[in-house]
Design an enzyme around this catalytic site. Structure first.
Site, PDB file in Angstrom:
ATOM      1  N   LYS A 189      12.048   2.961   0.308  1.00  0.00           N
ATOM      2  CA  LYS A 189      11.167   3.996   0.842  1.00  0.00           C
ATOM      3  C   LYS A 189      11.777   5.372   0.611  1.00  0.00           C
ATOM      4  O   LYS A 189      12.885   5.656   1.092  1.00  0.00           O
ATOM      5  CB  LYS A 189      10.925   3.776   2.342  1.00  0.00           C
ATOM      6  CG  LYS A 189      10.480   2.354   2.699  1.00  0.00           C
ATOM      7  CD  LYS A 189       9.185   1.984   2.028  1.00  0.00           C
ATOM      8  CE  LYS A 189       8.807   0.545   2.331  1.00  0.00           C
ATOM      9  NZ  LYS A 189       7.616   0.095   1.625  1.00  0.00           N
ATOM     10  N   LYS A 196      -3.582  -5.829   1.511  1.00  0.00           N
ATOM     11  CA  LYS A 196      -3.153  -6.061   2.894  1.00  0.00           C
ATOM     12  C   LYS A 196      -4.365  -6.369   3.761  1.00  0.00           C
ATOM     13  O   LYS A 196      -5.212  -5.496   3.983  1.00  0.00           O
ATOM     14  CB  LYS A 196      -2.429  -4.822   3.425  1.00  0.00           C
ATOM     15  CG  LYS A 196      -1.139  -4.512   2.689  1.00  0.00           C
ATOM     16  CD  LYS A 196      -0.472  -3.271   3.233  1.00  0.00           C
ATOM     17  CE  LYS A 196       0.898  -3.057   2.593  1.00  0.00           C
ATOM     18  NZ  LYS A 196       1.515  -1.780   2.993  1.00  0.00           N
TER      19      LYS A 196
HETATM   20 MG    MG Z   1       3.526   0.713   0.356  1.00  0.00          MG
END
Ligand code: MG
Length: 368
Positions: A165, A265
């Site tokens: 990240k 997702k």
């Molecule tokens: Mg992502």
């Protein structure tokens, strides 16, 4: 088969460690999960989970999910849970949008379809056998040293694919992170730079056109248009995640003609029915995809992995087990778990996860 009762459980899921993404813009130390149990007149029960990643990652939060269920649940009593197109149409008519709140209902209905037919979900989604799905790590934003240490820890746990990240307004800091992590990877390891929308297009171009890394970059900027602008001017493959919500978003992404793949997702897309539809579109247009959920326990992870394992390998990228970040386990020992770097759902009918009130605690609301 008719829905007789819908029970809702609120479950706090503290993380093992505070988690920072988007260059430190988004920090989370606990998740607010909602389990849904649907009881039917056949004596079968179905389970689903909806768990936003905190309240700042997406336009979704735990209290909003349960408030939406309070609107949705009464309209579903007496309906056949196997009629998933009808179930979703009824929910859309009752409450437009709020896809993340519809996901646990849709998931629980799929669990019932599996139990009613005696089939695991991976087979209903088109799989021939439960192929082991590789795990993908998630390394929070930190200094180069702490991120490299995170990758080394993940490697010891069997992860060979990592998601680091990054993001923010300091291009030099991200360049430093990328170079340090790239140097620390060992043979056979893959990495994705996940920016979680944090770069402006200008910073994205500055970073990506400076580093030597050719690894994929995920959701570099806030909007699909900004991501497309970046994708046209860098060498790295660009994947999309948070800017994709409905089928139209995916069609726009496909028409842009510059993206290499997507994240699928279920909670962001509104459940397994819609996630499967997107998965099928993604295969048709030639994308590769990570199939995993936004967050949650091994219940949500297992649902996503049923879809992942039924997806042919050329299109399937590794899946991230959100439950690996939790300091608690509301479904102990059940569902997909990390075995030597892989996740494999069972051949039990439905999801193959049956939560127990001993671990979930009592229901927060019951509709009947
Ligand atoms: Mg992502």
């Amino acid at each position: 088969m008719k829905i007789r009762r819908i029970s809702v459980y609120q479950i706090d899921l503290p993380l093992k460690e505070s988690y920072s993404l988007s260059g430190g813009r988004l920090v989370t130390d606990r998740l607010d999960s909602t389990f849904v149990r649907i009881d039917t007149d056949y004596g079968l029960e179905g389970w689903g989970e909806g768990c936003p990643w905190g309240h700042a990652y997406l336009p979704a939060h735990g209290q909003g999910l349960r408030a939406s269920l309070d609107v949705l649940a009464p309209s579903l009593l007496g309906r056949d849970p196997r009629a998933l197109e009808t179930i979703n149409r009824v929910m859309d008519a009752r409450l437009p949008g709020h896809l993340y709140a519809k996901s646990p209902i849709d998931m629980a209905c799929w669990d019932l379809v599996g139990k009613a037919t005696g089939e695991p979900l991976w087979r209903l989604f088109g799989g021939e056998e439960p192929v082991p799905v590789e795990i993908n790590s998630s390394i929070p934003t930190g200094t180069p040293a702490t991120m490299v240490a995170g990758i080394e820890r993940a490697r010891r746990e069997g992860y060979r694919t990592h998601s680091a990240k990054l993001g923010g307004h300091d291009a030099a800091a991200d360049i430093e992170r990328i170079e340090a992590i790239e140097d620390a990877l060992v043979t056979g390891e893959q990495i994705t730079w996940d920016i979680n929308r944090a770069w402006t297009p200008a910073i994205a171009l500055e970073v990506l056109n400076t580093v030597s890394s050719m690894a994929s970059v995920e959701q570099p900027c806030e909007t699909l248009e900004q991501c497309a602008m970046v994708a046209r001017k860098v060498r790295q493959p660009v994947l999309l995640d948070e800017c994709l919500h409905d089928l139209r978003d995916h069609l726009l992404a496909w028409r842009a003609g510059v993206f290499a793949g997507i994240k699928v997702k279920p909670n962001r897309l509104g459940g397994l029915t819609r996630a499967r539809r997107i998965r099928d579109l993604a295969m048709d247009v030639g994308w590769r995809m990570h199939i995993e959920d936004v967050g949650g326990s091994a219940l949500a992870d297992t649902a996503a992995v049923h879809l992942a394992t039924s997806t042919p390998r050329p299109h399937r990228l590794p899946s991230w087990p959100a439950h690996a970040h939790l300091a608690c386990d509301p479904v102990p020992g059940q569902g997909v778990r990390n075995h030597d770097g892989f996740l494999v759902p069972t051949g039990c009918p439905g999801l193959g996860v049956v939560p127990d009130e001993k671990h979930t605690g009592p229901s927060a609301a019951v509709y009947e």
